[in-house]
Write a protein that holds these residues in place. Sequence first.
Motif, short mmCIF file in Angstrom:
data_model
loop_
_atom_site.label_atom_id
_atom_site.label_comp_id
_atom_site.label_asym_id
_atom_site.label_seq_id
_atom_site.Cartn_x
_atom_site.Cartn_y
_atom_site.Cartn_z
N ASN A 242 -1.71 0.09 -0.01
CA ASN A 242 -2.15 -0.79 -1.10
C ASN A 242 -3.56 -0.39 -1.55
O ASN A 242 -3.83 -0.28 -2.75
N LEU B 92 -4.79 1.10 -5.20
CA LEU B 92 -5.87 0.49 -5.98
C LEU B 92 -6.91 1.54 -6.36
O LEU B 92 -7.44 1.53 -7.47
N ARG C 16 -5.55 3.66 -9.09
CA ARG C 16 -5.62 2.92 -10.34
C ARG C 16 -7.01 3.05 -10.95
O ARG C 16 -7.18 3.28 -12.14
N GLN D 167 -5.94 -8.78 -5.07
CA GLN D 167 -5.69 -7.33 -4.99
C GLN D 167 -4.98 -6.93 -3.69
O GLN D 167 -4.17 -6.02 -3.67
N GLU D 168 -5.33 -7.63 -2.62
CA GLU D 168 -4.75 -7.27 -1.31
C GLU D 168 -3.23 -7.46 -1.29
O GLU D 168 -2.55 -6.88 -0.45
N TYR D 169 -2.74 -8.28 -2.23
CA TYR D 169 -1.30 -8.58 -2.22
C TYR D 169 -0.54 -7.90 -3.36
O TYR D 169 0.64 -8.18 -3.54
N PHE D 170 -1.20 -7.03 -4.09
CA PHE D 170 -0.53 -6.40 -5.23
C PHE D 170 0.75 -5.67 -4.79
O PHE D 170 1.81 -5.84 -5.38
#
Lengths: 197, 291
Positions: free
Chosen positions: A177, A181, A184, B7-10
Amino acid sequence: MSQQAEDLVLIERAQKGDRTAFDDLIRRHERRAYQYAYRLTSNQEEACDVVSDAFIRVYSAIQNFKGNSAFSTWLYRIITNCFLDLRKKEKNKSHLSLDQTISGVDGEMERQIEDDRPGPDGEAERNQRERSMESAVSKLPEYQRAMIVMYHGEGLAYEEIAEALDLPIGTVKSRLNRARLQIREHLVKDSELFNIT
Amino acid sequence: MNAKKAQEYFSLHFEGELTGGLLDQFERALKTDAQVQAEYRAFVQTMNTLEDLKAPIAEPNFDLHEVISQRMDKHLYDLDRMPANQFWTSWRKLAVGGIAVLAVVGAFASIWSRGKSNQANPIPSIGGPKIEKRMKTSFDMTRMELMLADNVWTLNYKSTEQETITISSIGSPEKEVNLEQNDTLESPLRNSGTDSILVEVHSNRVQNPMFIALPSESAGRMRNDGNGTLGEFATSLSVAFGKPVVAIAKEGEAKFSWMLAEITDVASIAEIVKAFGYSVEQKENGVIWIL
Protein backbone atom coordinates in the motif's frame (compact mmCIF):
# COMPACT_ATOMS: atom_id res chain seq x y z
CA MET A 1 1.79 -33.83 -14.52
CA SER A 2 1.63 -30.27 -13.15
CA GLN A 3 4.43 -27.78 -13.68
CA GLN A 4 5.26 -28.00 -9.97
CA ALA A 5 5.42 -31.80 -10.04
CA GLU A 6 7.63 -31.71 -13.13
CA ASP A 7 9.91 -29.25 -11.37
CA LEU A 8 10.18 -31.58 -8.39
CA VAL A 9 11.21 -34.50 -10.59
CA LEU A 10 13.96 -32.38 -12.16
CA ILE A 11 15.06 -31.08 -8.77
CA GLU A 12 15.34 -34.58 -7.36
CA ARG A 13 17.48 -35.58 -10.31
CA ALA A 14 19.59 -32.42 -9.96
CA GLN A 15 20.05 -33.16 -6.27
CA LYS A 16 21.59 -36.48 -7.31
CA GLY A 17 24.09 -34.63 -9.46
CA ASP A 18 22.28 -34.78 -12.79
CA ARG A 19 23.44 -31.64 -14.55
CA THR A 20 21.13 -32.23 -17.53
CA ALA A 21 18.15 -32.12 -15.21
CA PHE A 22 19.38 -28.84 -13.79
CA ASP A 23 19.82 -27.52 -17.30
CA ASP A 24 16.20 -28.44 -18.05
CA LEU A 25 15.15 -26.64 -14.89
CA ILE A 26 16.92 -23.52 -16.10
CA ARG A 27 15.21 -23.75 -19.49
CA ARG A 28 11.81 -23.99 -17.86
CA HIS A 29 12.28 -20.91 -15.70
CA GLU A 30 14.86 -18.67 -17.37
CA ARG A 31 12.37 -16.61 -19.37
CA ARG A 32 10.17 -15.75 -16.44
CA ALA A 33 13.24 -15.22 -14.26
CA TYR A 34 14.65 -12.83 -16.83
CA GLN A 35 11.36 -10.96 -17.07
CA TYR A 36 11.24 -10.44 -13.32
CA ALA A 37 14.91 -9.43 -13.18
CA TYR A 38 14.44 -7.03 -16.06
CA ARG A 39 11.50 -5.39 -14.35
CA LEU A 40 13.62 -4.92 -11.26
CA THR A 41 16.71 -3.60 -13.01
CA SER A 42 15.27 -1.98 -16.18
CA ASN A 43 18.48 -3.04 -17.87
CA GLN A 44 19.05 -6.05 -20.10
CA GLU A 45 22.64 -6.65 -19.10
CA GLU A 46 21.95 -6.36 -15.39
CA ALA A 47 18.90 -8.59 -15.73
CA CYS A 48 21.08 -11.21 -17.38
CA ASP A 49 23.65 -10.89 -14.57
CA VAL A 50 20.99 -11.21 -11.89
CA VAL A 51 19.43 -14.27 -13.52
CA SER A 52 22.81 -15.96 -14.01
CA ASP A 53 23.79 -15.29 -10.39
CA ALA A 54 20.45 -16.58 -9.24
CA PHE A 55 20.79 -19.90 -11.07
CA ILE A 56 24.32 -20.32 -9.74
CA ARG A 57 22.93 -19.86 -6.22
CA VAL A 58 20.12 -22.27 -6.94
CA TYR A 59 22.65 -24.83 -8.13
CA SER A 60 24.77 -24.38 -5.01
CA ALA A 61 21.78 -24.69 -2.71
CA ILE A 62 19.72 -27.26 -4.59
CA GLN A 63 20.39 -29.87 -1.90
CA ASN A 64 18.59 -27.64 0.58
CA PHE A 65 15.40 -27.42 -1.46
CA LYS A 66 12.82 -29.54 0.34
CA GLY A 67 9.81 -28.76 -1.82
CA ASN A 68 7.90 -27.00 0.96
CA SER A 69 7.13 -24.19 -1.46
CA ALA A 70 6.99 -24.02 -5.24
CA PHE A 71 10.36 -23.89 -6.97
CA SER A 72 9.29 -20.67 -8.70
CA THR A 73 8.63 -18.99 -5.33
CA TRP A 74 12.09 -20.04 -4.17
CA LEU A 75 13.55 -18.72 -7.39
CA TYR A 76 11.80 -15.35 -6.92
CA ARG A 77 13.35 -15.11 -3.51
CA ILE A 78 16.83 -15.85 -4.83
CA ILE A 79 16.48 -13.44 -7.75
CA THR A 80 15.32 -10.73 -5.36
CA ASN A 81 18.36 -11.33 -3.16
CA CYS A 82 20.68 -11.25 -6.18
CA PHE A 83 19.11 -7.97 -7.25
CA LEU A 84 19.50 -6.47 -3.77
CA ASP A 85 23.12 -7.66 -3.64
CA LEU A 86 23.79 -6.10 -7.02
CA ARG A 87 22.42 -2.76 -5.86
CA LYS A 88 24.40 -3.00 -2.63
CA LYS A 89 27.61 -3.58 -4.59
CA GLU A 90 26.81 -0.63 -6.81
CA LYS A 91 26.21 1.61 -3.83
CA ASN A 92 29.54 0.51 -2.36
CA LYS A 93 31.24 1.44 -5.59
CA SER A 94 29.45 4.83 -5.50
CA HIS A 95 28.28 4.36 -9.05
CA LEU A 96 25.29 6.27 -10.32
CA SER A 97 22.36 4.09 -11.16
CA LEU A 98 19.89 4.88 -13.91
CA ASP A 99 17.41 6.42 -11.57
CA GLN A 100 19.79 8.29 -9.33
CA THR A 101 19.73 12.04 -9.17
CA ILE A 102 22.69 14.30 -9.71
CA SER A 103 23.07 17.39 -7.62
CA GLY A 104 23.54 20.46 -9.78
CA VAL A 105 23.92 24.17 -9.17
CA ASP A 106 20.17 24.59 -9.38
CA GLY A 107 19.44 21.70 -7.08
CA GLU A 108 18.70 18.10 -8.04
CA MET A 109 17.96 17.05 -11.57
CA GLU A 110 17.13 13.67 -12.98
CA ARG A 111 19.96 11.88 -14.68
CA GLN A 112 19.00 11.59 -18.31
CA ILE A 113 19.74 8.25 -19.88
CA GLU A 114 18.38 7.35 -23.24
CA ASP A 115 16.06 4.37 -23.24
CA ASP A 116 17.00 2.19 -26.18
CA ARG A 117 14.19 -0.29 -25.79
CA PRO A 118 12.15 -0.77 -28.92
CA GLY A 119 8.58 0.57 -28.97
CA PRO A 120 6.10 0.30 -31.83
CA ASP A 121 5.34 3.53 -33.69
CA GLY A 122 1.93 5.06 -33.08
CA GLU A 123 1.88 4.06 -29.45
CA ALA A 124 3.87 7.01 -28.25
CA GLU A 125 1.52 7.90 -25.47
CA ARG A 126 1.29 4.36 -24.21
CA ASN A 127 5.05 4.05 -24.35
CA GLN A 128 5.42 7.30 -22.49
CA ARG A 129 2.94 6.13 -19.89
CA GLU A 130 4.77 2.84 -19.45
CA ARG A 131 8.06 4.63 -19.15
CA SER A 132 6.64 6.97 -16.53
CA MET A 133 5.32 3.99 -14.63
CA GLU A 134 8.63 2.17 -14.85
CA SER A 135 10.42 5.32 -13.79
CA ALA A 136 8.08 5.70 -10.81
CA VAL A 137 8.63 2.05 -9.86
CA SER A 138 12.39 2.41 -10.21
CA LYS A 139 12.33 5.28 -7.72
CA LEU A 140 10.98 3.01 -5.00
CA PRO A 141 13.30 1.47 -2.42
CA GLU A 142 14.53 -1.87 -3.83
CA TYR A 143 12.48 -4.04 -1.51
CA GLN A 144 9.24 -2.23 -2.30
CA ARG A 145 10.10 -2.35 -5.97
CA ALA A 146 10.44 -6.12 -5.75
CA MET A 147 7.01 -6.36 -4.13
CA ILE A 148 5.35 -4.14 -6.71
CA VAL A 149 6.90 -6.10 -9.57
CA MET A 150 5.97 -9.44 -8.03
CA TYR A 151 2.35 -8.42 -7.47
CA HIS A 152 1.56 -6.19 -10.43
CA GLY A 153 4.09 -7.43 -12.96
CA GLU A 154 4.34 -11.14 -12.23
CA GLY A 155 0.84 -11.62 -10.84
CA LEU A 156 1.95 -13.34 -7.65
CA ALA A 157 -0.54 -13.65 -4.83
CA TYR A 158 0.10 -11.96 -1.49
CA GLU A 159 0.76 -15.37 0.03
CA GLU A 160 3.43 -16.15 -2.57
CA ILE A 161 5.13 -12.80 -2.04
CA ALA A 162 5.07 -13.33 1.71
CA GLU A 163 6.70 -16.72 1.21
CA ALA A 164 9.28 -15.46 -1.26
CA LEU A 165 10.29 -12.55 0.95
CA ASP A 166 9.79 -14.38 4.23
CA LEU A 167 7.43 -11.72 5.57
CA PRO A 168 4.01 -11.90 7.20
CA ILE A 169 1.15 -11.28 4.76
CA GLY A 170 0.02 -8.24 6.73
CA THR A 171 3.44 -6.67 6.31
CA VAL A 172 3.41 -7.39 2.59
CA LYS A 173 -0.01 -5.74 2.23
CA SER A 174 0.88 -2.64 4.23
CA ARG A 175 4.21 -2.19 2.44
CA LEU A 176 2.56 -2.64 -0.92
CA ASN A 177 0.00 0.00 0.00
CA ARG A 178 2.83 2.37 0.92
CA ALA A 179 4.64 1.58 -2.33
CA ARG A 180 1.51 2.28 -4.35
CA LEU A 181 1.06 5.61 -2.59
CA GLN A 182 4.64 6.52 -3.45
CA ILE A 183 4.12 5.56 -7.07
CA ARG A 184 1.03 7.69 -7.13
CA GLU A 185 3.06 10.66 -5.89
CA HIS A 186 5.60 10.16 -8.67
CA LEU A 187 2.88 9.79 -11.26
CA VAL A 188 1.04 12.88 -10.10
CA LYS A 189 3.91 14.81 -11.66
CA ASP A 190 2.66 13.46 -14.96
CA SER A 191 -0.90 14.43 -14.15
CA GLU A 192 -1.61 15.83 -17.57
CA LEU A 193 -0.83 12.56 -19.24
CA PHE A 194 -2.78 10.52 -16.74
CA ASN A 195 -5.59 12.99 -16.07
CA ILE A 196 -4.93 12.67 -12.38
CA THR A 197 -6.54 15.43 -10.39
CA MET B 1 -10.90 9.34 9.87
CA ASN B 2 -8.59 12.01 8.47
CA ALA B 3 -6.97 11.93 5.02
CA LYS B 4 -3.65 10.59 6.27
CA LYS B 5 -5.28 7.71 8.13
CA ALA B 6 -7.53 6.97 5.17
CA GLN B 7 -4.48 6.45 2.95
CA GLU B 8 -3.51 3.40 5.00
CA TYR B 9 -6.71 1.68 3.86
CA PHE B 10 -6.67 2.58 0.17
CA SER B 11 -5.43 -0.84 -0.99
CA LEU B 12 -7.73 -2.77 1.32
CA HIS B 13 -10.75 -0.76 0.16
CA PHE B 14 -9.77 -1.06 -3.49
CA GLU B 15 -9.51 -4.84 -3.11
CA GLY B 16 -12.75 -5.09 -1.16
CA GLU B 17 -11.05 -6.34 1.97
CA LEU B 18 -12.05 -3.51 4.25
CA THR B 19 -14.90 -4.56 6.51
CA GLY B 20 -16.90 -3.60 9.59
CA GLY B 21 -16.38 -0.34 11.38
CA LEU B 22 -13.28 0.56 9.39
CA LEU B 23 -15.22 0.30 6.16
CA ASP B 24 -17.95 2.58 7.55
CA GLN B 25 -15.40 5.16 8.71
CA PHE B 26 -13.52 5.03 5.44
CA GLU B 27 -16.63 5.45 3.32
CA ARG B 28 -17.84 8.30 5.47
CA ALA B 29 -14.53 10.07 4.94
CA LEU B 30 -14.71 9.35 1.24
CA LYS B 31 -18.14 10.99 1.02
CA THR B 32 -17.40 14.04 3.12
CA ASP B 33 -13.68 14.80 2.75
CA ALA B 34 -12.66 16.34 -0.57
CA GLN B 35 -8.99 15.56 0.06
CA VAL B 36 -9.71 11.88 0.64
CA GLN B 37 -11.85 11.84 -2.48
CA ALA B 38 -9.10 13.36 -4.64
CA GLU B 39 -6.39 11.14 -3.22
CA TYR B 40 -8.43 7.99 -3.53
CA ARG B 41 -9.33 8.84 -7.14
CA ALA B 42 -5.63 9.27 -7.92
CA PHE B 43 -4.89 6.00 -6.13
CA VAL B 44 -7.48 4.10 -8.19
CA GLN B 45 -5.96 5.60 -11.33
CA THR B 46 -2.54 4.40 -10.16
CA MET B 47 -3.84 0.89 -9.56
CA ASN B 48 -5.21 0.81 -13.09
CA THR B 49 -1.96 2.15 -14.48
CA LEU B 50 -0.01 -0.51 -12.58
CA GLU B 51 -1.76 -3.02 -14.82
CA ASP B 52 0.64 -1.82 -17.51
CA LEU B 53 3.39 -3.64 -15.67
CA LYS B 54 1.83 -6.88 -16.86
CA ALA B 55 2.45 -5.91 -20.47
CA PRO B 56 5.10 -7.99 -22.22
CA ILE B 57 8.57 -6.55 -21.92
CA ALA B 58 11.67 -6.81 -24.05
CA GLU B 59 12.45 -10.38 -25.01
CA PRO B 60 15.56 -11.86 -23.48
CA ASN B 61 18.49 -12.26 -25.81
CA PHE B 62 18.32 -15.43 -27.88
CA ASP B 63 21.49 -16.67 -26.19
CA LEU B 64 20.26 -16.19 -22.59
CA HIS B 65 20.48 -19.90 -21.88
CA GLU B 66 24.01 -20.07 -23.24
CA VAL B 67 25.06 -17.09 -21.15
CA ILE B 68 23.65 -18.64 -17.97
CA SER B 69 25.29 -22.00 -18.71
CA GLN B 70 28.65 -20.43 -19.48
CA ARG B 71 28.62 -18.36 -16.30
CA MET B 72 27.73 -21.41 -14.30
CA ASP B 73 30.55 -23.40 -15.86
CA LYS B 74 32.97 -20.57 -15.12
CA HIS B 75 31.75 -20.34 -11.54
CA LEU B 76 32.31 -24.06 -11.01
CA TYR B 77 35.69 -23.87 -12.70
CA ASP B 78 36.72 -20.99 -10.43
CA LEU B 79 35.55 -22.89 -7.37
CA ASP B 80 37.78 -25.78 -8.31
CA ARG B 81 40.77 -23.49 -8.19
CA MET B 82 40.02 -21.53 -5.07
CA PRO B 83 41.99 -22.50 -1.95
CA ALA B 84 40.28 -22.58 1.42
CA ASN B 85 42.88 -22.78 4.15
CA GLN B 86 40.41 -22.71 6.98
CA PHE B 87 39.41 -26.35 6.57
CA TRP B 88 42.98 -27.59 6.51
CA THR B 89 43.82 -25.71 9.67
CA SER B 90 40.79 -27.03 11.50
CA TRP B 91 41.52 -30.72 11.10
CA ARG B 92 45.22 -30.33 11.81
CA LYS B 93 44.30 -29.02 15.24
CA LEU B 94 42.50 -32.27 15.92
CA ALA B 95 45.57 -34.25 15.00
CA VAL B 96 47.69 -32.31 17.46
CA GLY B 97 45.16 -32.68 20.25
CA GLY B 98 44.74 -36.42 20.04
CA ILE B 99 47.97 -37.92 21.31
CA ALA B 100 46.98 -39.46 24.64
CA VAL B 101 43.62 -40.96 23.80
CA LEU B 102 43.23 -44.70 23.40
CA ALA B 103 40.27 -44.88 21.08
CA VAL B 104 40.93 -46.21 17.61
CA VAL B 105 39.02 -45.47 14.46
CA GLY B 106 38.93 -48.00 11.65
CA ALA B 107 42.14 -48.25 9.75
CA PHE B 108 41.13 -47.99 6.15
CA ALA B 109 38.77 -46.44 3.71
CA SER B 110 38.01 -47.68 0.27
CA ILE B 111 36.24 -46.23 -2.72
CA TRP B 112 33.84 -48.00 -5.01
CA SER B 113 33.65 -46.38 -8.37
CA ARG B 114 31.74 -47.97 -11.24
CA GLY B 115 32.26 -51.39 -9.68
CA LYS B 116 35.99 -51.04 -9.08
CA SER B 117 37.61 -50.70 -5.69
CA ASN B 118 40.43 -48.26 -5.19
CA GLN B 119 42.71 -47.78 -2.23
CA ALA B 120 42.31 -44.52 -0.36
CA ASN B 121 44.94 -41.89 -0.94
CA PRO B 122 47.65 -41.64 1.70
CA ILE B 123 47.50 -38.87 4.26
CA PRO B 124 49.04 -35.78 2.70
CA SER B 125 51.92 -33.87 4.17
CA ILE B 126 51.16 -30.51 5.74
CA GLY B 127 50.44 -27.92 3.09
CA GLY B 128 50.09 -30.67 0.51
CA PRO B 129 46.49 -30.80 -0.70
CA LYS B 130 44.73 -27.92 -2.27
CA ILE B 131 41.43 -27.61 -0.46
CA GLU B 132 38.48 -26.56 -2.56
CA LYS B 133 36.00 -23.89 -1.61
CA ARG B 134 33.00 -25.57 0.01
CA MET B 135 29.66 -25.17 -1.69
CA LYS B 136 26.96 -26.78 0.40
CA THR B 137 26.12 -25.78 3.92
CA SER B 138 25.65 -29.27 5.31
CA PHE B 139 26.15 -32.91 4.38
CA ASP B 140 23.25 -34.54 2.59
CA MET B 141 22.04 -37.45 4.71
CA THR B 142 20.31 -39.08 1.76
CA ARG B 143 23.75 -39.84 0.32
CA MET B 144 25.07 -41.73 3.31
CA GLU B 145 24.43 -44.69 5.53
CA LEU B 146 25.94 -46.03 8.72
CA MET B 147 25.64 -49.81 8.61
CA LEU B 148 26.55 -52.58 11.00
CA ALA B 149 28.14 -55.68 9.50
CA ASP B 150 30.14 -58.29 11.39
CA ASN B 151 30.05 -56.07 14.47
CA VAL B 152 31.73 -53.22 12.60
CA TRP B 153 30.00 -49.96 11.82
CA THR B 154 30.74 -48.76 8.29
CA LEU B 155 30.10 -45.34 6.85
CA ASN B 156 28.98 -45.38 3.20
CA TYR B 157 28.98 -42.06 1.46
CA LYS B 158 28.12 -41.38 -2.16
CA SER B 159 29.60 -38.26 -3.72
CA THR B 160 27.63 -35.98 -6.04
CA GLU B 161 30.75 -34.44 -7.48
CA GLN B 162 34.50 -34.52 -7.17
CA GLU B 163 35.34 -33.97 -3.53
CA THR B 164 37.84 -34.71 -0.80
CA ILE B 165 36.61 -36.35 2.37
CA THR B 166 38.66 -36.27 5.54
CA ILE B 167 37.86 -38.52 8.48
CA SER B 168 39.52 -37.77 11.77
CA SER B 169 39.25 -38.65 15.41
CA ILE B 170 41.26 -37.84 18.49
CA GLY B 171 43.96 -40.45 18.91
CA SER B 172 43.74 -41.85 15.38
CA PRO B 173 45.47 -40.90 12.17
CA GLU B 174 43.41 -38.81 9.77
CA LYS B 175 42.25 -40.32 6.51
CA GLU B 176 41.85 -38.28 3.39
CA VAL B 177 40.03 -39.72 0.39
CA ASN B 178 39.54 -38.17 -3.02
CA LEU B 179 36.23 -39.06 -4.64
CA GLU B 180 35.08 -38.64 -8.21
CA GLN B 181 31.44 -37.93 -9.01
CA ASN B 182 29.17 -40.81 -7.93
CA ASP B 183 31.97 -42.66 -6.16
CA THR B 184 31.00 -44.45 -2.98
CA LEU B 185 33.25 -44.15 0.01
CA GLU B 186 33.20 -47.10 2.37
CA SER B 187 34.88 -46.48 5.70
CA PRO B 188 34.71 -48.91 8.63
CA LEU B 189 34.73 -47.17 12.00
CA ARG B 190 35.80 -49.06 15.11
CA ASN B 191 36.02 -47.97 18.68
CA SER B 192 38.16 -50.33 20.70
CA GLY B 193 38.54 -47.84 23.54
CA THR B 194 36.68 -47.78 26.82
CA ASP B 195 34.66 -44.67 26.16
CA SER B 196 32.64 -43.24 23.30
CA ILE B 197 34.66 -41.49 20.61
CA LEU B 198 33.82 -38.75 18.23
CA VAL B 199 34.68 -39.07 14.55
CA GLU B 200 34.67 -35.87 12.55
CA VAL B 201 34.00 -35.97 8.81
CA HIS B 202 34.76 -33.04 6.52
CA SER B 203 34.31 -32.49 2.82
CA ASN B 204 35.95 -29.73 0.86
CA ARG B 205 32.55 -29.26 -0.80
CA VAL B 206 30.57 -28.87 2.39
CA GLN B 207 30.86 -26.00 4.77
CA ASN B 208 30.03 -27.75 8.04
CA PRO B 209 31.28 -31.10 9.32
CA MET B 210 29.44 -34.24 10.22
CA PHE B 211 30.03 -36.00 13.54
CA ILE B 212 29.73 -39.68 14.25
CA ALA B 213 29.77 -40.60 17.91
CA LEU B 214 30.59 -44.28 18.40
CA PRO B 215 29.90 -45.97 21.74
CA SER B 216 32.56 -48.18 23.21
CA GLU B 217 32.34 -51.86 22.27
CA SER B 218 33.55 -53.10 25.62
CA ALA B 219 32.92 -50.74 28.51
CA GLY B 220 29.78 -50.17 30.54
CA ARG B 221 27.78 -47.04 29.90
CA MET B 222 28.52 -43.80 31.70
CA ARG B 223 25.76 -41.26 31.68
CA ASN B 224 26.90 -37.64 31.69
CA ASP B 225 24.87 -34.48 31.91
CA GLY B 226 26.43 -31.40 30.49
CA ASN B 227 26.52 -28.71 27.91
CA GLY B 228 28.61 -28.29 24.82
CA THR B 229 28.81 -28.47 21.08
CA LEU B 230 26.82 -30.66 18.72
CA GLY B 231 29.68 -33.18 18.65
CA GLU B 232 29.87 -33.31 22.44
CA PHE B 233 26.12 -33.74 22.72
CA ALA B 234 26.23 -36.55 20.16
CA THR B 235 29.00 -38.26 22.12
CA SER B 236 27.00 -38.06 25.32
CA LEU B 237 23.93 -39.49 23.57
CA SER B 238 25.94 -42.40 22.17
CA VAL B 239 27.01 -43.23 25.71
CA ALA B 240 23.45 -43.03 26.99
CA PHE B 241 21.85 -45.07 24.22
CA GLY B 242 24.77 -47.38 23.41
CA LYS B 243 24.22 -46.61 19.72
CA PRO B 244 26.11 -44.53 17.19
CA VAL B 245 24.87 -40.98 16.81
CA VAL B 246 25.37 -39.17 13.51
CA ALA B 247 25.06 -35.38 13.73
CA ILE B 248 25.11 -33.24 10.61
CA ALA B 249 26.16 -29.74 11.55
CA LYS B 250 24.33 -26.74 10.17
CA GLU B 251 25.31 -23.12 9.76
CA GLY B 252 26.24 -21.36 12.99
CA GLU B 253 27.52 -22.71 16.25
CA ALA B 254 24.96 -24.32 18.53
CA LYS B 255 25.56 -24.84 22.26
CA PHE B 256 23.41 -27.54 23.78
CA SER B 257 22.52 -28.21 27.42
CA TRP B 258 21.25 -31.61 28.46
CA MET B 259 20.34 -33.75 31.46
CA LEU B 260 20.46 -37.38 30.46
CA ALA B 261 17.89 -38.33 33.10
CA GLU B 262 15.38 -36.38 31.05
CA ILE B 263 16.39 -37.98 27.76
CA THR B 264 14.39 -41.15 27.50
CA ASP B 265 13.67 -41.42 23.79
CA VAL B 266 14.15 -39.76 20.41
CA ALA B 267 11.33 -37.28 21.06
CA SER B 268 13.12 -35.94 24.13
CA ILE B 269 16.31 -35.45 22.08
CA ALA B 270 14.25 -33.60 19.50
CA GLU B 271 13.00 -31.24 22.21
CA ILE B 272 16.58 -30.24 23.01
CA VAL B 273 17.84 -29.77 19.47
CA LYS B 274 14.82 -28.14 17.87
CA ALA B 275 15.75 -24.71 19.28
CA PHE B 276 18.75 -24.77 16.95
CA GLY B 277 16.80 -25.90 13.91
CA TYR B 278 17.75 -29.58 14.16
CA SER B 279 15.53 -32.63 14.02
CA VAL B 280 16.12 -36.21 15.11
CA GLU B 281 15.52 -39.59 13.53
CA GLN B 282 16.32 -43.10 14.68
CA LYS B 283 16.94 -45.66 11.96
CA GLU B 284 15.94 -49.30 12.13
CA ASN B 285 19.50 -50.29 13.01
CA GLY B 286 19.32 -48.02 16.06
CA VAL B 287 21.56 -45.24 14.75
CA ILE B 288 20.34 -41.84 15.90
CA TRP B 289 20.59 -39.05 13.34
CA ILE B 290 20.59 -35.40 14.31
CA LEU B 291 19.87 -33.35 11.20
